[in-house]
Write a protein that holds these residues in place. Structure first.
Motif, short mmCIF file in Angstrom:
data_model
loop_
_atom_site.label_atom_id
_atom_site.label_comp_id
_atom_site.label_asym_id
_atom_site.label_seq_id
_atom_site.Cartn_x
_atom_site.Cartn_y
_atom_site.Cartn_z
N ILE A 120 0.86 -1.19 0.00
CA ILE A 120 0.00 0.00 0.00
C ILE A 120 0.89 1.23 0.00
O ILE A 120 1.79 1.35 0.82
N ASP A 121 0.63 2.12 -0.96
CA ASP A 121 1.39 3.37 -1.04
C ASP A 121 0.40 4.48 -1.39
O ASP A 121 0.06 4.66 -2.57
N ASN A 165 -2.77 5.89 -2.28
CA ASN A 165 -4.01 5.31 -2.81
C ASN A 165 -3.74 4.13 -3.76
O ASN A 165 -4.64 3.62 -4.38
N GLN A 166 -2.47 3.71 -3.86
CA GLN A 166 -2.09 2.58 -4.71
C GLN A 166 -2.04 1.30 -3.87
O GLN A 166 -1.39 1.26 -2.83
N VAL A 167 -2.71 0.26 -4.33
CA VAL A 167 -2.69 -1.04 -3.68
C VAL A 167 -2.26 -2.07 -4.71
O VAL A 167 -2.81 -2.12 -5.81
N SER A 168 -1.25 -2.88 -4.35
CA SER A 168 -0.72 -3.90 -5.26
C SER A 168 -0.76 -5.26 -4.58
O SER A 168 -0.41 -5.38 -3.41
N SER A 184 -2.72 -4.35 -9.57
CA SER A 184 -2.54 -3.08 -8.90
C SER A 184 -3.78 -2.20 -9.12
O SER A 184 -4.39 -2.25 -10.19
N GLU A 225 -6.85 7.97 -0.33
CA GLU A 225 -5.69 7.31 0.27
C GLU A 225 -6.13 6.34 1.35
O GLU A 225 -7.15 6.53 2.01
N VAL A 226 -5.30 5.29 1.53
CA VAL A 226 -5.57 4.24 2.50
C VAL A 226 -4.73 4.48 3.75
O VAL A 226 -3.55 4.84 3.65
N GLU A 256 -2.69 2.85 5.88
CA GLU A 256 -2.01 1.55 5.88
C GLU A 256 -1.75 1.00 7.28
O GLU A 256 -1.63 -0.21 7.45
N ALA A 286 -4.88 -1.10 8.01
CA ALA A 286 -5.30 -2.06 6.98
C ALA A 286 -5.14 -3.49 7.51
O ALA A 286 -4.24 -3.78 8.29
N LEU A 331 -9.33 -1.99 3.82
CA LEU A 331 -8.44 -0.85 3.60
C LEU A 331 -9.13 0.42 4.07
O LEU A 331 -9.88 1.06 3.31
#
Length: 148
Positions: free
Chosen positions: A74-75, A77-80, A109, A115-116, A118, A121, A134
């Motif tokens: 998690i970065d 709002n990016q989740v991979s 991704s 935004e999360v 983290e 989470a 999240l």
């Protein structure tokens, strides 16, 4: 005697011809051409995602993947999601004639609208399903600029 006539259409046989299906059928049973079938082998991770005011909830199908072989990053709002599908070595009487199961790395991704957080989470994995909760970062809904 009933006479049933069918109207003649010279294009009927051509219209039923599907060159892609015909090529698929031609190569389907040939083990010598495995690369031609690789397009559907590396399946994408299938995901269901929902949200409420507090969090995004994500369920991903990862059949045959051990939880130790799954990584979630998690970065903002990016989740991979990365998953390693490992091949089980099974030697039965003879050589492998056909193998349709995929082995290797799968990756997915997402960019979420907010935004999360983290630190809050959570991830759970059971029966081939990865469940992510999240939480949304407070006040991270973005901003609309007033044009002057």
């Amino acid at each position: 005697m009933v006479n049933s006539l069918m109207p003649f259409s010279s294009l009927r046989d051509i219209a039923r011809f599907d060159p892609f299906r015909e090529m698929d059928d031609f190569f389907q049973d040939y083990a010598a051409f495995p690369r031609l079938r690789m397009g559907d082998a590396a399946q994408r991770i299938r995901v269901d995602m929902s949200e409420n005011e507090q969090a995004y909830m994500l369920r991903a199908e990862l059949p045959g993947v051990q939880k130790e072989d799954i990584k979630v990053a998690i970065d903002g709002n990016q989740v991979s999601i990365t998953a390693e599908v490992k091949k089980e070595e099974q030697h039965e009487n003879g050589n492998m004639v056909r193998s349709e199961r995929y082995y290797g790395q799968q990756y997915r991704s997402f960019s979420l609208p907010q935004e999360v957080d983290e630190s809050k989470a959570e991830a759970k994995c059971h029966d081939g399903i990865l469940e992510l909760t999240l939480p949304k970062k407070p006040g991270g809904g973005g901003r609309t600029l007033q044009i002057q």
